[in-house]
Enzyme design. Structure first.
Site, PDB file in Angstrom:
ATOM      1  N   TYR A  42      41.690  44.734  41.603  1.00 42.51           N
ATOM      2  CA  TYR A  42      41.238  45.904  40.883  1.00 42.51           C
ATOM      3  C   TYR A  42      40.279  46.455  41.802  1.00 42.51           C
ATOM      4  O   TYR A  42      39.067  46.141  42.142  1.00 42.51           O
ATOM      5  CB  TYR A  42      40.341  45.443  39.632  1.00 42.51           C
ATOM      6  CG  TYR A  42      39.336  46.363  38.844  1.00 42.51           C
ATOM      7  CD1 TYR A  42      40.027  47.361  38.543  1.00 42.51           C
ATOM      8  CD2 TYR A  42      37.970  46.049  38.655  1.00 42.51           C
ATOM      9  CE1 TYR A  42      39.369  48.629  37.904  1.00 42.51           C
ATOM     10  CE2 TYR A  42      37.273  47.274  38.149  1.00 42.51           C
ATOM     11  CZ  TYR A  42      38.045  48.261  37.689  1.00 42.51           C
ATOM     12  OH  TYR A  42      37.430  49.289  36.864  1.00 42.51           O
TER      13      TYR A  42
ATOM     14  N   ASP B  64      45.294  47.567  39.365  1.00 42.19           N
ATOM     15  CA  ASP B  64      44.798  48.981  39.220  1.00 42.19           C
ATOM     16  C   ASP B  64      44.096  49.352  40.646  1.00 42.19           C
ATOM     17  O   ASP B  64      43.051  48.708  40.917  1.00 42.19           O
ATOM     18  CB  ASP B  64      43.644  48.976  38.029  1.00 42.19           C
ATOM     19  CG  ASP B  64      42.979  50.174  37.748  1.00 42.19           C
ATOM     20  OD1 ASP B  64      43.304  51.123  38.396  1.00 42.19           O
ATOM     21  OD2 ASP B  64      42.434  50.357  36.728  1.00 42.19           O
TER      22      ASP B  64
END
Length: 328
Positions: free
Chosen positions: A202, A237
């Protein structure tokens, strides 16, 4: 949405808003992505393969409260590994959950026992403790998925955090980049398998300067070191719409975090130029597809593609399918 036929002869459904081509600067040959019609035939059951899913849940407590069931997702997608980002769990809460989970699985007659460290429960976010604990027990108990790995933000609540749930036991697991300054937010978990490393990430986007001048460089060095011994798959992400096709209104977003010139150039420098292949874009070079929508934007399909599977060149040609689940 319009009942007119979608691109390439596929009929757009009113309950599939992602089949609407709403890109403001669409180019000839671009068309809306639809996983229902644009995926290759499945592999035969005797093919040696591994299916990996990645999902930014934007808070596991919120997802569970909204009816998310990892067991149902596993039944639907039959994945081998599930990578999660933005779990928003604090280490103290997770430690209690893991303790209960371990007790319920390996001690006779302990199922449903709520034994928790109550010190952190004074925070209003944990006002319904037993419901939260039971929900997370249900979330984590997926039949045949016996390996789970969690990395949390050390102090701040409702922020960052990653997790991996797998039915394949990895050879080794590493948390973070090995750099204390970057490892306080639970952003990276790396699992080593026989033929590759899987990096669940992330990437930060709160500060463009920090990301471009510090984090990205260290993350690139981390991946480079892994590739010295095995191929690498980066999932998660990555907080960057790397090309204009990856955001619905690029001209209006050039100053927005996630689409600045600096971030996109850094993405190309640390990933693309180093031989990491964007597997979705390789398979779907002209598909307009998003993985993130702002509030009330999914219905009009005005989104961003921020989530990726990147693969080393040495393994990219072995990828059978790279797809997006826009309904989740």
């Amino acid at each position: 949405m319009s009942k007119a036929g979608s691109q390439r002869g596929y009929h757009a459904r009113s309950n599939e808003p992602w089949t609407r081509l709403s890109h403001r600067e669409r180019k000839p040959g671009w068309f809306a992505y639809n996983p229902r019609t644009m995926r290759p035939p499945p592999l035969s059951s005797d093919t040696n393969s591994m299916k990996i899913l990645s999902w930014n849940v934007n808070g596991l407590q919120t997802a569970v409260g909204s009816g998310f069931s990892a067991d149902q997702l596993a039944s639907r997608e039959n994945f081998d590994v599930l990578c999660l980002q933005e779990t928003h769990l604090q280490a103290s809460f997770l430690a209690s959950i893991l303790f209960i989970y371990t007790a319920s699985r390996f001690s006779d007659g302990v199922v449903g026992c709520f034994i928790v460290n109550t010190g952190f429960l004074r925070d209003p976010i944990y006002h319904d403790t037993e419901r939260n604990v039971e929900a997370f027990m249900n979330l984590m108990q997926i039949q045949d998925y016996d390996n789970s790995y969690w990395s949390c933000r050390v102090t701040r609540l409702n922020y960052s955090g990653t997790a991996v749930i797998s039915r394949v036991k990895p050879i080794s697991v590493q948390y973070g980049l090995g750099i204390p300054a970057h490892d306080q937010e639970g952003r990276v978990i790396t699992l080593e398998f026989d033929d590759f490393y899987l990096v669940n990430a992330y990437v930060p986007n709160s500060s463009v300067s920090y990301r471009v001048n510090d984090w990205d460089l260290c993350f690139s060095d981390f991946i480079k070191k892994l590739e010295c011994s095995k191929s690498v798959i980066v999932a998660g992400d990555l907080n960057c719409a790397r090309q204009s096709i990856d955001i619905h209104n690029p001209q209006a977003k050039t100053e927005a975090a996630g689409f600045t010139i600096e971030e996109r150039e850094s993405f190309e420098e640390i990933f693309s130029s180093k031989g990491l292949i964007d597997t979705f874009r390789k398979q779907h070079p002209n598909s307009v597809a998003y993985t993130f929508w702002g509030e009330n934007q999914r219905i009009s399909n005005k989104g961003w593609r921020l989530d990726y599977f990147l693969a080393s060149e040495s393994i990219a040609d072995k990828v059978h399918d790279s797809y997006i689940l826009p309904d989740i």
